[in-house]
Design a protein around this motif. Sequence first.
Motif, PDB file in Angstrom:
ATOM      1  N   GLY A  16      -2.547  36.088   4.976  1.00 51.62           N
ATOM      2  CA  GLY A  16      -1.384  35.218   4.954  1.00 51.62           C
ATOM      3  C   GLY A  16      -0.821  35.003   3.566  1.00 51.62           C
ATOM      4  N   SER A  17       0.179  34.139   3.496  1.00 55.81           N
ATOM      5  CA  SER A  17       0.882  33.890   2.243  1.00 55.81           C
ATOM      6  C   SER A  17       1.065  32.391   2.008  1.00 55.81           C
ATOM      7  CB  SER A  17       2.271  34.545   2.264  1.00 55.81           C
ATOM      8  OG  SER A  17       2.188  35.942   2.402  1.00 55.81           O
ATOM      9  N   LEU A  18       1.146  32.035   0.750  1.00 55.95           N
ATOM     10  CA  LEU A  18       1.490  30.676   0.327  1.00 55.95           C
ATOM     11  C   LEU A  18       2.333  30.767  -0.937  1.00 55.95           C
ATOM     12  CD1 LEU A  18      -1.879  28.709   0.700  1.00 55.95           C
ATOM     13  CD2 LEU A  18       0.190  28.336   2.046  1.00 55.95           C
ATOM     14  N   ARG A  19       3.160  29.760  -1.134  1.00 54.50           N
ATOM     15  CA  ARG A  19       3.921  29.663  -2.379  1.00 54.50           C
ATOM     16  C   ARG A  19       3.610  28.325  -3.031  1.00 54.50           C
ATOM     17  NH1 ARG A  19      10.249  28.645  -3.669  1.00 54.50           N
ATOM     18  NH2 ARG A  19      10.476  30.002  -5.481  1.00 54.50           N
ATOM     19  N   LEU A  20       3.048  28.393  -4.215  1.00 55.49           N
ATOM     20  CA  LEU A  20       2.720  27.190  -4.968  1.00 55.49           C
ATOM     21  C   LEU A  20       3.842  26.852  -5.935  1.00 55.49           C
ATOM     22  CD1 LEU A  20      -1.016  27.924  -5.885  1.00 55.49           C
ATOM     23  CD2 LEU A  20      -0.051  27.001  -3.757  1.00 55.49           C
ATOM     24  N   SER A  21       4.009  25.556  -6.179  1.00 54.11           N
ATOM     25  CA  SER A  21       4.999  25.073  -7.141  1.00 54.11           C
ATOM     26  C   SER A  21       4.323  24.199  -8.171  1.00 54.11           C
ATOM     27  CB  SER A  21       6.094  24.268  -6.440  1.00 54.11           C
ATOM     28  OG  SER A  21       6.794  25.050  -5.510  1.00 54.11           O
ATOM     29  N   CYS A  22       4.886  24.199  -9.370  1.00 64.91           N
ATOM     30  CA  CYS A  22       4.358  23.384 -10.464  1.00 64.91           C
ATOM     31  C   CYS A  22       5.526  22.755 -11.195  1.00 64.91           C
ATOM     32  CB  CYS A  22       3.539  24.251 -11.420  1.00 64.91           C
ATOM     33  SG  CYS A  22       3.188  23.465 -13.009  1.00 64.91           S
ATOM     34  N   ALA A  23       5.673  21.448 -11.037  1.00 68.09           N
ATOM     35  CA  ALA A  23       6.727  20.723 -11.732  1.00 68.09           C
ATOM     36  C   ALA A  23       6.166  20.167 -13.035  1.00 68.09           C
ATOM     37  CB  ALA A  23       7.247  19.592 -10.860  1.00 68.09           C
ATOM     38  N   SER A  62      -7.801  40.747 -10.314  1.00 69.95           N
ATOM     39  CA  SER A  62      -8.155  40.352  -8.948  1.00 69.95           C
ATOM     40  C   SER A  62      -6.944  39.986  -8.087  1.00 69.95           C
ATOM     41  CB  SER A  62      -9.136  39.175  -8.975  1.00 69.95           C
ATOM     42  OG  SER A  62      -8.561  38.073  -9.671  1.00 69.95           O
ATOM     43  N   VAL A  63      -5.816  39.694  -8.715  1.00 67.26           N
ATOM     44  CA  VAL A  63      -4.626  39.283  -7.960  1.00 67.26           C
ATOM     45  C   VAL A  63      -3.440  40.220  -8.156  1.00 67.26           C
ATOM     46  CG1 VAL A  63      -5.372  36.882  -8.141  1.00 67.26           C
ATOM     47  CG2 VAL A  63      -3.616  37.745  -9.710  1.00 67.26           C
ATOM     48  N   LYS A  64      -3.607  41.197  -9.013  1.00 69.92           N
ATOM     49  CA  LYS A  64      -2.498  42.100  -9.329  1.00 69.92           C
ATOM     50  C   LYS A  64      -2.020  42.804  -8.062  1.00 69.92           C
ATOM     51  CE  LYS A  64      -3.060  43.642 -13.384  1.00 69.92           C
ATOM     52  NZ  LYS A  64      -3.538  44.399 -14.574  1.00 69.92           N
ATOM     53  N   ARG A  71       9.511  31.496 -12.601  1.00 65.17           N
ATOM     54  CA  ARG A  71       9.881  30.195 -13.151  1.00 65.17           C
ATOM     55  C   ARG A  71      11.355  29.939 -12.942  1.00 65.17           C
ATOM     56  NH1 ARG A  71       7.990  30.199 -18.974  1.00 65.17           N
ATOM     57  NH2 ARG A  71       9.107  28.204 -19.069  1.00 65.17           N
ATOM     58  N   ASP A  72      11.695  28.653 -12.851  1.00 61.99           N
ATOM     59  CA  ASP A  72      13.086  28.216 -12.793  1.00 61.99           C
ATOM     60  C   ASP A  72      13.252  27.171 -13.887  1.00 61.99           C
ATOM     61  OD1 ASP A  72      15.547  27.038 -12.280  1.00 61.99           O
ATOM     62  OD2 ASP A  72      15.313  27.166 -10.110  1.00 61.99           O
ATOM     63  N   ASN A  73      13.812  27.585 -15.012  1.00 70.06           N
ATOM     64  CA  ASN A  73      13.913  26.677 -16.151  1.00 70.06           C
ATOM     65  C   ASN A  73      14.848  25.501 -15.862  1.00 70.06           C
ATOM     66  OD1 ASN A  73      12.106  28.178 -17.655  1.00 70.06           O
ATOM     67  ND2 ASN A  73      13.717  29.370 -18.679  1.00 70.06           N
ATOM     68  N   ALA A  74      15.825  25.704 -15.010  1.00 68.15           N
ATOM     69  CA  ALA A  74      16.742  24.610 -14.672  1.00 68.15           C
ATOM     70  C   ALA A  74      16.022  23.496 -13.913  1.00 68.15           C
ATOM     71  CB  ALA A  74      17.899  25.141 -13.849  1.00 68.15           C
ATOM     72  N   LYS A  75      14.939  23.858 -13.226  1.00 74.81           N
ATOM     73  CA  LYS A  75      14.174  22.873 -12.449  1.00 74.81           C
ATOM     74  C   LYS A  75      12.854  22.502 -13.097  1.00 74.81           C
ATOM     75  CE  LYS A  75      16.105  24.292  -7.983  1.00 74.81           C
ATOM     76  NZ  LYS A  75      15.810  24.778  -6.612  1.00 74.81           N
ATOM     77  N   ASN A  76      12.587  23.048 -14.292  1.00 76.40           N
ATOM     78  CA  ASN A  76      11.314  22.792 -14.979  1.00 76.40           C
ATOM     79  C   ASN A  76      10.125  23.067 -14.049  1.00 76.40           C
ATOM     80  OD1 ASN A  76      12.808  22.005 -17.166  1.00 76.40           O
ATOM     81  ND2 ASN A  76      12.199  19.859 -17.129  1.00 76.40           N
ATOM     82  N   THR A  77      10.216  24.156 -13.327  1.00 80.86           N
ATOM     83  CA  THR A  77       9.217  24.458 -12.307  1.00 80.86           C
ATOM     84  C   THR A  77       8.756  25.901 -12.403  1.00 80.86           C
ATOM     85  OG1 THR A  77      10.163  22.801 -10.808  1.00 80.86           O
ATOM     86  CG2 THR A  77       8.745  24.472  -9.824  1.00 80.86           C
ATOM     87  N   ALA A  78       7.452  26.078 -12.263  1.00 82.85           N
ATOM     88  CA  ALA A  78       6.859  27.406 -12.163  1.00 82.85           C
ATOM     89  C   ALA A  78       6.341  27.599 -10.742  1.00 82.85           C
ATOM     90  CB  ALA A  78       5.720  27.554 -13.165  1.00 82.85           C
ATOM     91  N   TYR A  79       6.307  28.857 -10.314  1.00 79.87           N
ATOM     92  CA  TYR A  79       5.894  29.168  -8.949  1.00 79.87           C
ATOM     93  C   TYR A  79       4.816  30.242  -8.964  1.00 79.87           C
ATOM     94  CZ  TYR A  79      10.395  26.950  -7.982  1.00 79.87           C
ATOM     95  OH  TYR A  79      11.454  26.066  -7.933  1.00 79.87           O
ATOM     96  N   LEU A  80       4.040  30.260  -7.885  1.00 80.39           N
ATOM     97  CA  LEU A  80       3.092  31.350  -7.673  1.00 80.39           C
ATOM     98  C   LEU A  80       3.183  31.755  -6.208  1.00 80.39           C
ATOM     99  CD1 LEU A  80       0.917  33.074  -9.119  1.00 80.39           C
ATOM    100  CD2 LEU A  80      -0.793  31.535  -8.112  1.00 80.39           C
ATOM    101  N   GLN A  81       3.771  32.919  -5.972  1.00 77.21           N
ATOM    102  CA  GLN A  81       3.835  33.471  -4.630  1.00 77.21           C
ATOM    103  C   GLN A  81       2.559  34.272  -4.392  1.00 77.21           C
ATOM    104  OE1 GLN A  81       6.233  33.171  -2.124  1.00 77.21           O
ATOM    105  NE2 GLN A  81       4.730  34.258  -0.875  1.00 77.21           N
ATOM    106  N   MET A  82       1.822  33.909  -3.361  1.00 78.64           N
ATOM    107  CA  MET A  82       0.539  34.543  -3.080  1.00 78.64           C
ATOM    108  C   MET A  82       0.615  35.220  -1.718  1.00 78.64           C
ATOM    109  SD  MET A  82      -2.076  31.615  -4.472  1.00 78.64           S
ATOM    110  CE  MET A  82      -1.741  30.522  -3.109  1.00 78.64           C
ATOM    111  N   ASN A  83       0.493  36.520  -1.722  1.00 76.69           N
ATOM    112  CA  ASN A  83       0.512  37.311  -0.492  1.00 76.69           C
ATOM    113  C   ASN A  83      -0.832  37.991  -0.274  1.00 76.69           C
ATOM    114  OD1 ASN A  83       3.286  36.684  -0.213  1.00 76.69           O
ATOM    115  ND2 ASN A  83       3.871  38.482  -1.402  1.00 76.69           N
ATOM    116  N   SER A  84      -1.053  38.472   0.935  1.00 73.55           N
ATOM    117  CA  SER A  84      -2.290  39.183   1.277  1.00 73.55           C
ATOM    118  C   SER A  84      -3.508  38.401   0.817  1.00 73.55           C
ATOM    119  CB  SER A  84      -2.282  40.585   0.654  1.00 73.55           C
ATOM    120  OG  SER A  84      -1.169  41.327   1.074  1.00 73.55           O
TER     121      SER A  84
END
Length: 116
Positions: A16-23, A62-64, A71-84
């Motif tokens: 499965g997949s998840l998308r993490l956010s970091c504000a 291990s995750v490559k 990242r979205d600098n306008a939102k001061n947010t970083a993301y991590l899309q995790m698949n498989s």
Amino acid sequence: QVQLVESGGGLVQAGGSLRLSCAASGIIFSINAMGWYRQAPGKQRELVATITSVGSTNYADSVKGRFTISRDNAKNTAYLQMNSLKPEDTAVYYCNALKYVQFGSWGQGTQVTVSS
């Protein structure tokens, strides 16, 4: 002082997949390289992925090919899309500005659990 709020974790089946956010706040987000880290039970925190201020990325072996940091600098947010996702990806995931890691200030993290 950097303040970080991670979100988006949960329970997912293998594959499965998840998308993490970091504000992030308290820093000039756009000029800071950011990183995602994870800590599994009984293990040390490890660096998973990094992204520079201009968008260059790097990944742990291990995750490559499965994870994508952005990242979205306008939102001061970083993301991590995790698949498989794999059971061995189970951990608490944290983000931080790379140059602030030395100060030991971390957010609460977000739990990712991958069932087999």
